[in-house]
Every structure is written in C-alpha cells, then in structure tokens.
Design an enzyme around this catalytic site. Structure first.
Site, PDB file in Angstrom:
ATOM      1  N   THR A   1      -8.607  -0.002   6.864  1.00 42.51           N
ATOM      2  CA  THR A   1      -7.654   0.432   5.979  1.00 42.51           C
ATOM      3  C   THR A   1      -6.180   0.598   6.863  1.00 42.51           C
ATOM      4  O   THR A   1      -6.103   0.442   7.881  1.00 42.51           O
ATOM      5  CB  THR A   1      -7.861   1.900   5.596  1.00 42.51           C
TER       6      THR A   1
ATOM      7  N   CYS B   1       0.760  -1.311  -0.089  1.00 47.87           N
ATOM      8  CA  CYS B   1      -0.056  -0.039  -0.015  1.00 47.87           C
ATOM      9  C   CYS B   1       0.892   1.339  -0.022  1.00 47.87           C
ATOM     10  O   CYS B   1       1.435   1.546   1.088  1.00 47.87           O
ATOM     11  CB  CYS B   1      -1.011  -0.042   1.197  1.00 47.87           C
TER      12      CYS B   1
ATOM     13  N   TRP C   1      -8.023  -7.035   4.483  1.00 45.44           N
ATOM     14  CA  TRP C   1      -6.426  -7.101   5.129  1.00 45.44           C
ATOM     15  C   TRP C   1      -6.539  -8.432   5.846  1.00 45.44           C
ATOM     16  O   TRP C   1      -7.213  -8.239   6.956  1.00 45.44           O
ATOM     17  CB  TRP C   1      -5.860  -6.080   5.554  1.00 45.44           C
TER      18      TRP C   1
ATOM     19  N   ARG D   1     -14.533   1.072   6.407  1.00 44.67           N
ATOM     20  CA  ARG D   1     -13.254   0.296   5.883  1.00 44.67           C
ATOM     21  C   ARG D   1     -12.240   0.073   6.899  1.00 44.67           C
ATOM     22  O   ARG D   1     -11.688   1.066   7.536  1.00 44.67           O
ATOM     23  CB  ARG D   1     -12.518   0.668   4.647  1.00 44.67           C
TER      24      ARG D   1
ATOM     25  N   SER E   1      -3.458   8.330   6.596  1.00 46.30           N
ATOM     26  CA  SER E   1      -2.166   8.079   6.079  1.00 46.30           C
ATOM     27  C   SER E   1      -1.431   9.620   5.970  1.00 46.30           C
ATOM     28  O   SER E   1      -0.201   9.963   6.617  1.00 46.30           O
ATOM     29  CB  SER E   1      -2.000   7.547   4.921  1.00 46.30           C
TER      30      SER E   1
ATOM     31  N   TYR F   1      -5.195   4.644  -8.793  1.00 49.14           N
ATOM     32  CA  TYR F   1      -6.383   3.850  -8.649  1.00 49.14           C
ATOM     33  C   TYR F   1      -7.387   4.079  -9.301  1.00 49.14           C
ATOM     34  O   TYR F   1      -8.053   3.184  -9.730  1.00 49.14           O
ATOM     35  CB  TYR F   1      -6.533   3.984  -7.112  1.00 49.14           C
TER      36      TYR F   1
END
Length: 222
Positions: free
Chosen positions: A102, A40, A70, A100, A119, A165
């Site tokens: 993530t 990722c 995951w 989600r 992030s 993406y």
C-alpha cells in the site's frame, strides 16, 4: 486484491489485511523518499504535510493504473530503487513480507528499508517531529489540542475517508442506502462545524484539515 504472502505475489486474499509498519523516523534532511499515489486520499495526507511545511523529503507517485497492484511506468517511474512494482519495494524491505503493498511508503535511503506505511501515523509524525527542518514551520498539532486532533482524525478516517470506499464496494442496495445516508449526515455535521470558521479547529489550519481535504477535493474533481 493481490497480496504479498511471505514475499510471494499472490492473486487471492489468503492474507487478510494490510500490515502496518510502525513509523520510526530520524529527523534528517534528504534521508527519506515518500512514495504516494496521486489517486489515493490516504497517501495524500502525508504529502500535504510534506508540501505545506516544506520538508526535505523527496516525493514521487506510482502510476494511476493498477495492474496486479500499484506499478511504476514511463510516466511515473521509481527514482530511488528503479523498481517496476510497489510490492518489490516491500520485498526489499523484508524479503518474506506478507500483506498488501500500500501507499504511502516512506523509504529510508540510509537504512534501505521502509520507515512507515501508516498514513495516519506518518502524517502525525511529520507534523509534530519535523518542525525544526521545515522551510515553512507551522504548528499543525498544538499541544492543547493534540488529543482532540487525534480523536477527530480517527473519526474522519472512519466516517469520511473509509466510508467512501465502503459505499463504493457495497454488494447490496440496502447497505448502500444506509451507508450513503450516514455519510451525508456526517458531511452535514462537518458543514455545521465549518459554517463560522475556515478550519476544523477555528481560524488556524491543523492536521485534521489535511485528513478531511483529500476526500473533499476528490468530490470536486469527480
């Protein structure tokens, strides 16, 4: 993509978007564990900051395989909570969490909760607030450039990382061609910026370089 809907793992998209947990950290050695995926680019940002600065934060990766989200397996285990799925960590944080599951996830071992799953926010927090405990301190966000760095990070996210993406998930040729043309035009602009300097803001590495690198290196590997 599968989601947590009030703590229940579901296979449809009844919950539309990822729920971002605001970044809140206490600068303290060995308090946090960072969960990433080596696949990722978003999680790669925070890991780059941790490794470059030598921060006292442990790091592990989920499996590169995704089966119902995951997962952890015999090669990529969960060293902190011994869970089998990443979504179980979200459930431990909040039993009725919706959204989600993530990466990245910064887990607070003292409070037994997620301290961040954003992030961009997490990378900025680690780069600016953790210098005092870094083994290799380096100013990644100089104050005179802070606003410019944050603005460029947003641009890199939208025009480089996310655009890959968007291209990959296009459902018709016209959209694919348009997005691909935009993407390579943006890469050309970055190439011009880097023609006479090694980093995005000159001769010193900054946080923005850690936003660009994860996407570029994946082109090299592919």
């Amino acid at each position: 993509m599968s989601l947590l809907n009030k703590g229940v793992w579901v296979a449809d998209e009844s919950v539309e978007n990822a729920t971002l947990i605001p970044t809140a950290t206490i600068v303290q050695a060995d308090r946090y564990h960072l969960y990433i995926s080596l696949a990722c680019p978003y999680a790669h940002r925070a890991n780059l900051v941790v490794q470059f600065l030598g921060l006292p934060i442990t790091v592990s990766s989920v499996s590169s395989l995704k089966t119902d989200g995951w997962i952890f397996d015999q090669h990529f285990s969960d060293p902190i909570l011994n869970r089998h799925h990443l979504y179980e960590i979200y459930q431990k944080h909040q039993h009725d969490f919706s959204g989600r599951a993530t990466v990245p996830v910064l887990w607070d071992k003292a409070e037994q909760k997620i301290a961040s799953n954003s992030s961009a926010e997490l990378a900025l927090n680690l780069a600016t607030n953790w210098q005092n405990v870094a083994k290799n301190p380096h100013i990644l966000v100089p104050n005179p450039l802070k606003n410019e760095i944050i603005a460029l990070n947003h641009w890199l996210n939208d025009h480089i990382t996310a655009k890959v993406y968007q291209i990959g998930f296009c459902r018709n040729q016209a959209d694919y061609d348009t997005l691909l043309s935009e993407f390579f035009a943006d890469l050309a602009d970055l190439n011009k910026r880097l023609q006479h300097q090694p980093y995005l803001f000159g001769h010193e590495i900054t946080l923005s370089d850690f936003f660009l690198f994860p996407t570029l290196i994946r082109f090299e590997k592919v």
